[in-house]
Design a protein around this motif. Sequence first.
Motif, mmCIF file in Angstrom:
data_model
loop_
_atom_site.group_PDB
_atom_site.id
_atom_site.type_symbol
_atom_site.label_atom_id
_atom_site.label_comp_id
_atom_site.label_asym_id
_atom_site.label_seq_id
_atom_site.Cartn_x
_atom_site.Cartn_y
_atom_site.Cartn_z
ATOM 1 N N VAL A 124 1.274 -1.398 0.333
ATOM 2 C CA VAL A 124 -0.129 0.139 0.077
ATOM 3 C C VAL A 124 0.960 0.993 0.034
ATOM 4 C CG1 VAL A 124 -1.606 1.401 1.643
ATOM 5 C CG2 VAL A 124 -1.827 -0.907 1.164
ATOM 6 N N THR A 125 0.756 2.442 -1.375
ATOM 7 C CA THR A 125 1.527 3.463 -1.309
ATOM 8 C C THR A 125 1.126 4.532 -0.708
ATOM 9 O OG1 THR A 125 1.624 3.009 -3.211
ATOM 10 C CG2 THR A 125 3.637 2.271 -2.310
ATOM 11 N N GLU A 126 -0.856 4.054 -0.929
ATOM 12 C CA GLU A 126 -1.879 5.337 -1.743
ATOM 13 C C GLU A 126 -3.370 5.151 -0.640
ATOM 14 O OE1 GLU A 126 -1.261 8.562 -3.323
ATOM 15 O OE2 GLU A 126 0.413 8.175 -3.950
ATOM 16 N N PRO A 127 -3.642 5.998 -0.230
ATOM 17 C CA PRO A 127 -4.864 6.067 0.674
ATOM 18 C C PRO A 127 -5.813 5.156 0.583
ATOM 19 C CG PRO A 127 -4.585 7.644 1.127
ATOM 20 C CD PRO A 127 -3.147 7.228 0.510
ATOM 21 N N GLY A 128 -5.753 5.318 -1.492
ATOM 22 C CA GLY A 128 -6.859 4.836 -1.669
ATOM 23 C C GLY A 128 -6.705 3.489 -2.368
ATOM 24 N N GLN A 129 -5.834 2.927 -1.743
ATOM 25 C CA GLN A 129 -5.568 1.377 -1.538
ATOM 26 C C GLN A 129 -5.979 0.279 -0.161
ATOM 27 O OE1 GLN A 129 -1.432 1.400 -2.652
ATOM 28 N NE2 GLN A 129 -1.423 1.878 -4.771
ATOM 29 N N ILE A 130 -5.613 1.047 0.207
ATOM 30 C CA ILE A 130 -6.701 0.413 1.776
ATOM 31 C C ILE A 130 -7.666 -0.303 2.196
ATOM 32 C CG2 ILE A 130 -6.794 0.576 4.242
ATOM 33 C CD1 ILE A 130 -4.731 3.418 3.972
ATOM 34 N N ASP A 131 -8.080 -1.139 0.488
ATOM 35 C CA ASP A 131 -9.552 -1.891 0.929
ATOM 36 C C ASP A 131 -9.304 -3.079 2.380
ATOM 37 O OD1 ASP A 131 -11.167 -4.004 0.261
ATOM 38 O OD2 ASP A 131 -10.294 -3.967 -1.583
ATOM 39 N N LEU A 132 -10.743 -2.474 3.103
ATOM 40 C CA LEU A 132 -10.497 -3.013 4.379
ATOM 41 C C LEU A 132 -10.872 -4.510 3.862
ATOM 42 C CD1 LEU A 132 -11.347 0.244 6.575
ATOM 43 C CD2 LEU A 132 -9.828 -1.175 6.378
ATOM 44 N N GLU A 133 -12.118 -4.546 3.056
ATOM 45 C CA GLU A 133 -12.570 -5.916 3.278
ATOM 46 C C GLU A 133 -11.877 -7.138 3.032
ATOM 47 O OE1 GLU A 133 -16.416 -5.940 0.581
ATOM 48 O OE2 GLU A 133 -16.682 -4.332 1.476
ATOM 49 N N THR A 134 -10.849 -7.051 2.008
ATOM 50 C CA THR A 134 -9.598 -7.608 1.496
ATOM 51 C C THR A 134 -8.613 -7.772 2.674
ATOM 52 O OG1 THR A 134 -9.731 -7.131 -0.788
ATOM 53 C CG2 THR A 134 -7.525 -7.309 -0.333
ATOM 54 N N ILE A 135 -8.383 -6.888 3.701
ATOM 55 C CA ILE A 135 -7.524 -7.091 4.423
ATOM 56 C C ILE A 135 -7.457 -8.175 5.803
ATOM 57 C CG2 ILE A 135 -6.580 -5.456 6.187
ATOM 58 C CD1 ILE A 135 -6.132 -3.341 4.575
ATOM 59 N N ALA A 136 -9.235 -7.776 5.905
ATOM 60 C CA ALA A 136 -10.559 -8.335 7.040
ATOM 61 C C ALA A 136 -10.321 -10.280 6.262
ATOM 62 C CB ALA A 136 -11.618 -8.119 6.779
ATOM 63 N N TRP A 137 -10.136 -10.266 4.740
ATOM 64 C CA TRP A 137 -10.168 -11.417 4.166
ATOM 65 C C TRP A 137 -8.676 -11.836 4.013
ATOM 66 C CZ3 TRP A 137 -7.435 -13.475 -0.019
ATOM 67 C CH2 TRP A 137 -7.074 -14.842 -0.169
ATOM 68 N N THR A 138 -7.520 -11.614 4.307
ATOM 69 C CA THR A 138 -6.313 -11.967 4.895
ATOM 70 C C THR A 138 -6.115 -12.444 5.699
ATOM 71 O OG1 THR A 138 -5.252 -9.885 5.237
ATOM 72 C CG2 THR A 138 -5.273 -10.201 3.000
ATOM 73 N N THR A 190 -17.832 -11.668 15.538
ATOM 74 C CA THR A 190 -18.272 -13.764 15.688
ATOM 75 C C THR A 190 -17.409 -13.983 15.135
ATOM 76 O OG1 THR A 190 -20.620 -13.566 16.079
ATOM 77 C CG2 THR A 190 -20.086 -15.689 15.539
ATOM 78 N N GLY A 191 -16.310 -14.984 16.094
ATOM 79 C CA GLY A 191 -14.702 -15.816 15.496
ATOM 80 C C GLY A 191 -14.513 -16.954 16.224
ATOM 81 N N VAL A 192 -14.431 -17.845 15.444
ATOM 82 C CA VAL A 192 -13.847 -19.268 15.794
ATOM 83 C C VAL A 192 -13.065 -19.933 15.592
ATOM 84 C CG1 VAL A 192 -14.835 -21.655 16.241
ATOM 85 C CG2 VAL A 192 -16.734 -20.257 16.125
ATOM 86 N N GLN A 193 -11.832 -20.020 16.514
ATOM 87 C CA GLN A 193 -10.452 -20.716 15.979
ATOM 88 C C GLN A 193 -9.971 -19.434 15.051
ATOM 89 O OE1 GLN A 193 -10.673 -24.317 14.548
ATOM 90 N NE2 GLN A 193 -10.820 -25.142 16.671
ATOM 91 N N ASP A 194 -9.328 -19.827 13.435
ATOM 92 C CA ASP A 194 -9.372 -18.533 12.956
ATOM 93 C C ASP A 194 -9.691 -17.680 11.351
ATOM 94 O OD1 ASP A 194 -8.998 -21.140 11.201
ATOM 95 O OD2 ASP A 194 -6.983 -20.768 10.558
ATOM 96 N N LYS A 195 -11.233 -18.296 12.018
ATOM 97 C CA LYS A 195 -12.096 -17.429 11.177
ATOM 98 C C LYS A 195 -13.502 -16.254 11.411
ATOM 99 C CE LYS A 195 -10.794 -20.013 7.920
ATOM 100 N NZ LYS A 195 -9.738 -19.380 6.420
ATOM 101 N N ALA A 196 -13.879 -15.392 11.369
ATOM 102 C CA ALA A 196 -15.151 -14.866 11.706
ATOM 103 C C ALA A 196 -15.432 -13.972 10.485
ATOM 104 C CB ALA A 196 -14.157 -13.852 12.416
ATOM 105 N N ILE A 197 -16.351 -13.941 10.998
ATOM 106 C CA ILE A 197 -17.562 -12.937 10.052
ATOM 107 C C ILE A 197 -17.577 -11.686 10.986
ATOM 108 C CG2 ILE A 197 -19.773 -12.845 9.528
ATOM 109 C CD1 ILE A 197 -20.230 -15.662 9.161
ATOM 110 N N ILE A 198 -17.060 -10.653 9.931
ATOM 111 C CA ILE A 198 -17.468 -9.143 10.791
ATOM 112 C C ILE A 198 -18.470 -8.586 10.118
ATOM 113 C CG2 ILE A 198 -16.498 -6.829 10.798
ATOM 114 C CD1 ILE A 198 -12.798 -8.049 10.558
ATOM 115 N N THR A 199 -19.125 -8.005 10.984
ATOM 116 C CA THR A 199 -21.329 -7.428 10.512
ATOM 117 C C THR A 199 -21.223 -6.214 10.128
ATOM 118 O OG1 THR A 199 -21.930 -9.852 10.727
ATOM 119 C CG2 THR A 199 -23.424 -7.601 10.378
ATOM 120 N N VAL A 200 -21.049 -4.874 9.748
ATOM 121 C CA VAL A 200 -21.095 -4.305 9.768
ATOM 122 C C VAL A 200 -22.580 -3.120 9.485
ATOM 123 C CG1 VAL A 200 -20.128 -1.820 8.997
ATOM 124 C CG2 VAL A 200 -18.877 -3.918 9.332
#
Length: 199
Positions: free
Chosen positions: A16-30, A48-58
């Motif tokens: 990431v080198t520019e603010p527009g590249q900060i994709d939060l959904e992709t970051i969460a997925w990683t 809501t998470g279990v072990q190494d998987k989670a669901i974020i609801t917004v």
Amino acid sequence: MKALSDAEQHLVRYGVTEPGQIDLETIAWTMGAKVRYRQLESCEAKITGVQDKAIITVDDRFGVRRARFSLAHEIGHWKRHRNQILACAKQDIGSANGKAKVKEREADRYAAELIMPRFLFLPRMRGIGRTSFNAIDELAEAFDVSRKATALRFVDLSAAETMLICYGPNGRKWFRKSSSWPDSWMPRKDHDPDTGVMD
């Protein structure tokens, strides 16, 4: 130069080198978290998470920028407080009054570092000239964040003596000062009626 935070290191690792590249959904997925948007009743976001998987609801009914910060806040919880039971109230996310729970403040700090990383924010901050809400609004636009979140980040990173104060009809609600602001200088609890601050 201060070492990069965990959130900032994550952005650097993905180029990431520019603010527009900060994709939060992709970051969460990683990080093993899937994001979904839907109406919530008791909060603006949850994880809501279990072990190494989670669901974020917004809940995005309160604006895109607020939802973006809420998502970053929940990513902060996933990174910092995995496998812990937490309940975020609406007033805990992005709270500036210092009364929020410690874990909520940690998640807010992570969110601010993720959305407005120092290595991108400071150069733009230094280039704005005189501090004003117009300048804060320019930064908010560049980073796609609310005016309040941007102003708080500005104060936190400012080398100058800077303070942000929020007044309501009954006087001062909260304030945030930069690290260089002298502890002996405190803002008034009430405001001068001639200032126009309530406008």
